[in-house]
Motif scaffolding. Structure first.
Motif, mmCIF file in Angstrom:
data_model
loop_
_atom_site.group_PDB
_atom_site.id
_atom_site.type_symbol
_atom_site.label_atom_id
_atom_site.label_comp_id
_atom_site.label_asym_id
_atom_site.label_seq_id
_atom_site.Cartn_x
_atom_site.Cartn_y
_atom_site.Cartn_z
ATOM 1 N N ASP A 201 -4.226 12.414 -9.062
ATOM 2 C CA ASP A 201 -4.042 12.294 -10.524
ATOM 3 C C ASP A 201 -3.925 11.028 -10.928
ATOM 4 O O ASP A 201 -4.360 10.363 -11.866
ATOM 5 C CB ASP A 201 -3.829 13.322 -11.374
ATOM 6 N N ASN A 202 -2.662 10.363 -10.247
ATOM 7 C CA ASN A 202 -1.892 9.327 -10.783
ATOM 8 C C ASN A 202 -2.605 8.003 -10.230
ATOM 9 O O ASN A 202 -2.162 6.977 -10.519
ATOM 10 C CB ASN A 202 -0.680 9.201 -10.367
ATOM 11 N N LEU A 203 -3.649 8.137 -9.375
ATOM 12 C CA LEU A 203 -4.516 7.113 -8.812
ATOM 13 C C LEU A 203 -5.168 6.177 -9.818
ATOM 14 O O LEU A 203 -5.872 6.763 -10.653
ATOM 15 C CB LEU A 203 -5.370 7.340 -7.682
ATOM 16 N N MET A 204 -4.730 4.956 -10.125
ATOM 17 C CA MET A 204 -5.486 3.977 -11.085
ATOM 18 C C MET A 204 -6.416 2.927 -10.323
ATOM 19 O O MET A 204 -5.778 2.204 -9.565
ATOM 20 C CB MET A 204 -4.451 3.636 -11.822
ATOM 21 N N PRO A 205 -7.468 2.713 -10.769
ATOM 22 C CA PRO A 205 -8.245 1.526 -9.897
ATOM 23 C C PRO A 205 -8.043 0.217 -10.568
ATOM 24 O O PRO A 205 -7.626 0.121 -11.632
ATOM 25 C CB PRO A 205 -9.616 2.139 -10.443
ATOM 26 N N GLY A 206 -8.048 -0.831 -9.515
ATOM 27 C CA GLY A 206 -8.033 -2.134 -9.590
ATOM 28 C C GLY A 206 -7.466 -3.014 -8.540
ATOM 29 O O GLY A 206 -7.065 -2.386 -7.922
ATOM 30 N N GLY A 207 -8.190 -4.064 -8.553
ATOM 31 C CA GLY A 207 -7.996 -4.991 -7.289
ATOM 32 C C GLY A 207 -9.105 -5.044 -6.375
ATOM 33 O O GLY A 207 -10.190 -4.515 -6.667
ATOM 34 N N ALA A 208 -8.499 -5.384 -5.194
ATOM 35 C CA ALA A 208 -9.560 -5.673 -4.177
ATOM 36 C C ALA A 208 -9.781 -4.541 -3.127
ATOM 37 O O ALA A 208 -9.202 -3.486 -3.737
ATOM 38 C CB ALA A 208 -9.173 -6.865 -3.296
ATOM 39 N N THR A 209 -10.420 -4.761 -2.066
ATOM 40 C CA THR A 209 -10.586 -3.495 -1.203
ATOM 41 C C THR A 209 -10.082 -3.713 0.099
ATOM 42 O O THR A 209 -10.559 -4.768 0.774
ATOM 43 C CB THR A 209 -12.016 -3.168 -1.063
ATOM 44 N N ALA A 210 -8.861 -3.263 0.620
ATOM 45 C CA ALA A 210 -8.434 -3.406 2.123
ATOM 46 C C ALA A 210 -8.384 -2.393 2.897
ATOM 47 O O ALA A 210 -7.488 -1.645 3.423
ATOM 48 C CB ALA A 210 -6.999 -4.080 1.883
ATOM 49 N N ILE A 211 -9.568 -2.059 3.474
ATOM 50 C CA ILE A 211 -9.746 -0.873 4.282
ATOM 51 C C ILE A 211 -9.012 -1.113 5.530
ATOM 52 O O ILE A 211 -8.474 0.041 5.987
ATOM 53 C CB ILE A 211 -11.205 -0.708 4.262
ATOM 54 N N GLY A 212 -9.061 -2.255 6.317
ATOM 55 C CA GLY A 212 -8.288 -2.492 7.277
ATOM 56 C C GLY A 212 -6.927 -2.042 7.147
ATOM 57 O O GLY A 212 -6.196 -1.671 8.004
ATOM 58 N N ARG A 213 -6.206 -2.692 6.260
ATOM 59 C CA ARG A 213 -4.874 -2.433 5.863
ATOM 60 C C ARG A 213 -4.612 -0.964 5.729
ATOM 61 O O ARG A 213 -3.629 -0.724 6.145
ATOM 62 C CB ARG A 213 -4.389 -3.293 4.641
ATOM 63 N N ALA A 214 -5.563 -0.160 5.122
ATOM 64 C CA ALA A 214 -5.374 1.120 4.898
ATOM 65 C C ALA A 214 -5.297 1.863 6.045
ATOM 66 O O ALA A 214 -4.531 2.860 6.560
ATOM 67 C CB ALA A 214 -6.257 1.788 3.892
#
Length: 323
Positions: A201-214
């Motif tokens: 529930d605390n996830l807040m959207p914003g910023g770029a998308t770094a799938i590789g880093r995840a």
């Protein structure tokens, strides 16, 4: 096979003592029987259960069958022995199906997750932005407003309660331009489900998308465990920052980590997530409309746990031609 007159035997053995047959009931002696034979008579089967020549041990031996029929082989001679044969080596069984599974949820919280479920040209509820540039924020009619993608992602991730009581350990990694460990790996049970729900529930959207880093962070975290490893990756976009997702695949495959991906939004038109799932022996699923993320998560959970294939319900309409 060795019946004598009125005697009909029903119990066979290998010539060794067994519990006495019959029920000790009274009977009418036959032509070749005496009153002492009645102890072998069973009124339930109406049979004499025993060999009149071997009443002392209460058995019916089969050797006379071989004596009467020379073409028979007596496999009953000598009972099997409990001792293992010479040179026997006990087998070792490895059962991976019951191994504790460690799962990391890799959840996209990039800026696009604040968008409308399918496109940006419609208003997003309560975000304070004129998304469709019509001069008004959040139109008065509810039918023109929709929840952002992040809301459906939260609902989907909340379905990890399915793991409750299944001996599974789960952690949460979220990512935008950077990857963050939001909840360390822990057992999923009645006492910890609240921790997962709070983190989601605390996830807040914003910023770029770094799938590789995840994926790279997931490989490091899962590398510290020795159980079956799985990553559930949900994203709505393309990799826009950091290493490429494909470059992390060797590290994942080396440790036996499978990646199950769910794409939505712009990611539905990108083969990246499907390729990662294929190369790591996972599975991919597309939820182009983020309203189906919950459906997709449950189906992927079933796949990863070998629970079978779930067939979802799809909306449909019928026209005047019954089509």
């Amino acid at each position: 096979m060795q019946g004598d007159g009125a005697v009909s035997q029903t119990e066979f053995c290998a010539g060794e003592p067994r519990s006495p047959p019959g029920r000790g009931s009274t009977c009418t002696p036959g032509v070749s029987l005496t009153l002492s034979d009645c102890q072998w008579y069973d009124p339930m089967t109406m049979q004499y259960e025993g060999d009149p020549a071997n009443h002392g041990v209460g058995t019916l031996v089969l050797e006379p069958a071989q004596a009467n029929f020379s073409f028979l082989t007596a496999p009953w001679q000598g009972c099997p022995q409990a001792a293992a044969p010479a040179g026997f080596v006990a087998p070792t069984f490895v059962n991976n199906c019951t191994a504790v599974t460690t799962v990391l949820l890799a959840l996209d919280r990039s800026g696009s997750m604040a968008w409308h479920r399918t496109m940006i040209e419609e208003e997003v509820c309560a975000n304070g932005i004129d998304d469709d540039s019509d001069g008004a924020i959040d139109r008065d009619h509810q039918q023109w407003r929709t929840e952002p993608r992040i809301a459906f992602l939260r609902a989907a991730a909340g379905m990890l309660a399915l793991a409750n009581g299944r001996g599974q350990r789960v952690g949460i990694v979220s990512f935008n331009g950077l990857a963050t460990l939001d909840l360390s790996i822990q057992d999923v049970n009645a006492g910890t489900v609240g921790n997962f729900n709070t983190a989601i529930d605390n996830l807040m959207p914003g910023g770029a998308t770094a799938i590789g880093r995840a994926l790279s962070s997931s490989a490091v975290i899962l590398g510290e465990t020795d159980a079956n490893r799985t990553v559930f990756l949900i994203s709505d976009g393309h990799n826009t920052e950091g290493e490429t997702p494909e470059s992390v695949v060797p590290a994942l495959t080396a440790q036996g980590t499978r990646v199950f991906t769910i794409s939505t939004g712009g990611a539905s038109n990108d083969p990246t997530l499907g390729g990662i799932a294929s190369m790591t022996r996972g599975a991919t699923l597309d939820a182009r409309d983020s309203r189906t993320l919950v459906n997709a998560f449950v189906r992927q959970f079933a796949r990863s746990n070998n629970d079978g294939t779930l067939i979802p319900l799809y909306p449909y309409s019928v026209n005047r031609a019954d089509r």
